[in-house]
Design a protein around this motif. Sequence first.
Motif, PDB file in Angstrom:
ATOM      1  N   VAL A 300       0.851  -1.190   0.000  1.00 20.85           N
ATOM      2  CA  VAL A 300       0.000   0.000   0.000  1.00 20.85           C
ATOM      3  C   VAL A 300       0.886   1.239   0.000  1.00 20.85           C
ATOM      4  CG1 VAL A 300      -1.792   1.276   1.216  1.00 20.85           C
ATOM      5  CG2 VAL A 300      -1.787  -1.219   1.292  1.00 20.85           C
ATOM      6  N   GLU A 301       0.531   2.196  -0.858  1.00 20.54           N
ATOM      7  CA  GLU A 301       1.222   3.487  -0.896  1.00 20.54           C
ATOM      8  C   GLU A 301       0.164   4.581  -0.833  1.00 20.54           C
ATOM      9  OE1 GLU A 301       3.379   3.478  -4.523  1.00 20.54           O
ATOM     10  OE2 GLU A 301       4.694   1.800  -3.943  1.00 20.54           O
ATOM     11  N   VAL A 302       0.280   5.456   0.178  1.00 15.20           N
ATOM     12  CA  VAL A 302      -0.677   6.544   0.357  1.00 15.20           C
ATOM     13  C   VAL A 302      -0.013   7.857  -0.033  1.00 15.20           C
ATOM     14  CG1 VAL A 302      -2.184   7.770   1.969  1.00 15.20           C
ATOM     15  CG2 VAL A 302      -1.817   5.299   2.222  1.00 15.20           C
ATOM     16  N   ASP A 303      -0.623   8.570  -0.956  1.00 18.39           N
ATOM     17  CA  ASP A 303      -0.091   9.851  -1.416  1.00 18.39           C
ATOM     18  C   ASP A 303      -1.248  10.848  -1.462  1.00 18.39           C
ATOM     19  OD1 ASP A 303       1.266  11.951  -2.493  1.00 18.39           O
ATOM     20  OD2 ASP A 303       1.458  11.092  -4.509  1.00 18.39           O
ATOM     21  N   GLY A 304      -1.444  11.557  -0.346  1.00 23.84           N
ATOM     22  CA  GLY A 304      -2.539  12.520  -0.285  1.00 23.84           C
ATOM     23  C   GLY A 304      -3.886  11.835  -0.392  1.00 23.84           C
ATOM     24  N   ASP A 305      -4.626  12.176  -1.429  1.00 20.40           N
ATOM     25  CA  ASP A 305      -5.959  11.614  -1.620  1.00 20.40           C
ATOM     26  C   ASP A 305      -5.952  10.343  -2.462  1.00 20.40           C
ATOM     27  OD1 ASP A 305      -7.106  13.589  -0.125  1.00 20.40           O
ATOM     28  OD2 ASP A 305      -7.694  14.836  -1.812  1.00 20.40           O
ATOM     29  N   THR A 306      -4.796   9.781  -2.711  1.00 23.14           N
ATOM     30  CA  THR A 306      -4.684   8.555  -3.506  1.00 23.14           C
ATOM     31  C   THR A 306      -4.102   7.428  -2.672  1.00 23.14           C
ATOM     32  OG1 THR A 306      -4.354   9.839  -5.544  1.00 23.14           O
ATOM     33  CG2 THR A 306      -3.719   7.514  -5.591  1.00 23.14           C
ATOM     34  N   ILE A 307      -4.775   6.306  -2.673  1.00 27.26           N
ATOM     35  CA  ILE A 307      -4.283   5.099  -2.006  1.00 27.26           C
ATOM     36  C   ILE A 307      -4.015   4.063  -3.084  1.00 27.26           C
ATOM     37  CG2 ILE A 307      -4.777   3.307  -0.294  1.00 27.26           C
ATOM     38  CD1 ILE A 307      -6.906   5.211   0.884  1.00 27.26           C
ATOM     39  N   ARG A 308      -2.764   3.707  -3.265  1.00 28.76           N
ATOM     40  CA  ARG A 308      -2.394   2.755  -4.316  1.00 28.76           C
ATOM     41  C   ARG A 308      -2.163   1.371  -3.716  1.00 28.76           C
ATOM     42  NH1 ARG A 308      -1.313   5.571  -8.925  1.00 28.76           N
ATOM     43  NH2 ARG A 308      -0.834   7.790  -8.621  1.00 28.76           N
ATOM     44  N   LEU A 309      -2.778   0.387  -4.352  1.00 25.31           N
ATOM     45  CA  LEU A 309      -2.509  -1.003  -4.031  1.00 25.31           C
ATOM     46  C   LEU A 309      -1.739  -1.581  -5.197  1.00 25.31           C
ATOM     47  CD1 LEU A 309      -5.782  -2.325  -2.400  1.00 25.31           C
ATOM     48  CD2 LEU A 309      -3.491  -2.770  -1.546  1.00 25.31           C
ATOM     49  N   ARG A 310      -0.516  -2.067  -4.928  1.00 27.01           N
ATOM     50  CA  ARG A 310       0.353  -2.534  -6.016  1.00 27.01           C
ATOM     51  C   ARG A 310       0.844  -3.946  -5.722  1.00 27.01           C
ATOM     52  NH1 ARG A 310       2.882   1.458  -8.875  1.00 27.01           N
ATOM     53  NH2 ARG A 310       4.807   0.270  -8.972  1.00 27.01           N
ATOM     54  N   GLU A 311       1.014  -4.699  -6.786  1.00 23.61           N
ATOM     55  CA  GLU A 311       1.675  -5.991  -6.640  1.00 23.61           C
ATOM     56  C   GLU A 311       3.101  -5.774  -6.166  1.00 23.61           C
ATOM     57  OE1 GLU A 311       1.382  -7.757 -10.466  1.00 23.61           O
ATOM     58  OE2 GLU A 311      -0.814  -7.846 -10.477  1.00 23.61           O
ATOM     59  N   LYS A 312       3.552  -6.616  -5.256  1.00 27.33           N
ATOM     60  CA  LYS A 312       4.856  -6.392  -4.651  1.00 27.33           C
ATOM     61  C   LYS A 312       5.992  -6.368  -5.657  1.00 27.33           C
ATOM     62  CE  LYS A 312       4.189  -7.633   0.168  1.00 27.33           C
ATOM     63  NZ  LYS A 312       4.610  -8.480   1.293  1.00 27.33           N
ATOM     64  N   ASP A 313       5.879  -7.190  -6.701  1.00 25.37           N
ATOM     65  CA  ASP A 313       6.945  -7.236  -7.675  1.00 25.37           C
ATOM     66  C   ASP A 313       6.736  -6.295  -8.845  1.00 25.37           C
ATOM     67  OD1 ASP A 313       4.809  -8.514  -8.731  1.00 25.37           O
ATOM     68  OD2 ASP A 313       5.883 -10.301  -9.404  1.00 25.37           O
ATOM     69  N   LEU A 314       5.698  -5.423  -8.742  1.00 28.79           N
ATOM     70  CA  LEU A 314       5.451  -4.473  -9.821  1.00 28.79           C
ATOM     71  C   LEU A 314       6.352  -3.261  -9.600  1.00 28.79           C
ATOM     72  CD1 LEU A 314       3.466  -4.101 -12.261  1.00 28.79           C
ATOM     73  CD2 LEU A 314       2.136  -2.615 -10.756  1.00 28.79           C
ATOM     74  N   PRO A 315       7.189  -2.895 -10.582  1.00 28.53           N
ATOM     75  CA  PRO A 315       8.090  -1.764 -10.392  1.00 28.53           C
ATOM     76  C   PRO A 315       7.325  -0.448 -10.289  1.00 28.53           C
ATOM     77  CG  PRO A 315       8.129  -2.483 -12.679  1.00 28.53           C
ATOM     78  CD  PRO A 315       7.336  -3.507 -11.925  1.00 28.53           C
ATOM     79  N   ASN A 316       7.913   0.513  -9.569  1.00 31.63           N
ATOM     80  CA  ASN A 316       7.315   1.835  -9.461  1.00 31.63           C
ATOM     81  C   ASN A 316       7.329   2.521 -10.827  1.00 31.63           C
ATOM     82  OD1 ASN A 316       6.760   1.813  -6.659  1.00 31.63           O
ATOM     83  ND2 ASN A 316       8.927   2.242  -6.227  1.00 31.63           N
ATOM     84  N   PRO A 317       6.282   3.303 -11.126  1.00 33.98           N
ATOM     85  CA  PRO A 317       6.248   3.989 -12.422  1.00 33.98           C
ATOM     86  C   PRO A 317       7.346   5.039 -12.523  1.00 33.98           C
ATOM     87  CG  PRO A 317       4.450   4.753 -10.994  1.00 33.98           C
ATOM     88  CD  PRO A 317       5.096   3.596 -10.300  1.00 33.98           C
TER      89      PRO A 317
END
Length: 317
Positions: A300-317
Amino acid sequence: MSDAHRIERSACEWVVRYPLTPAEEAERNAWVAADERHAGALLRAEAAWHLLGDAAPELSAEPTADAAPPRSRSRRWWLALPAAAAAVALALIAPWQEGGDRMATQAGEIRRVPLADGSVTLIDGGSELVVDLRPRERHVTLVRGEAWFDVQRDEQRPFVLDAGRAQVQVLGTEFAVERMGGSVRVSVTEGTVSAWSTATPGVRQVLHVGQSALFPASGEAPTIITEPDAVERRLAWRQGTIALSGETLYEAALRFNRYNRQQLVIEGAALRRQQLVGLFRIGDPQGFARDAATLLDARVEVDGDTIRLREKDLPNP
């Protein structure tokens, strides 16, 4: 102004002219006989005027010694109460206005709205609908989101709901309709409904209590499901919760995003397709994201009003 509006307005004008002279009575009778709709309009106007009658004298001026005779005073009383005049016209005409009444809820808002015909609708967060109560049909358009309806029975005025891909018709019952991602789901909580695809209006499905019909975005025939418990789970938003029983993470995110300023974003096709089971509070998207991440081995990555759920092995954009 439509023909129906002109008739209702003319009826209001006749009512406020009482008492009538013999010549005016003859003119009014001729107006009533000219169109079969006129008699009903006059009755509705008289009923509305009667409802205002008790309050109106309290707003009128005290009579003076040189007050006009009763007939003239009645006319002046009407002219002195433009708000009352508007109320009569509005009470009669507003439910049948072309285009209807538009109702919309913001994220996190669930609104209960009584309708003029005695029905009630519960509008889910982030939803929009248009209610147009016509003389011979009650017509509702669900523009987006979801709404539940408790429809007052009226065999002379069917209740028709347009959800784009799907249409629903009832005489009086309880049901919910949801538009999500191009698909439409119709669920019945009491009685029966008739539902059909816009693409095939001649093929109708009769749904009973505990049944739902899913009309896919592809335009294919609807899938009919008989699961009373599942229907109740889908409508858990009426109690402030989201109940998941095999819905995908992507579908769950769409539901949460109706209610919260913080929006869930699911990254990764495989993660979007993961299914979940559980009961979650509508107003806690971060708590849901943490629970989902634990269950699905995501981050989970929280950035202000956005909560991102990402696959663990998915690289950051």
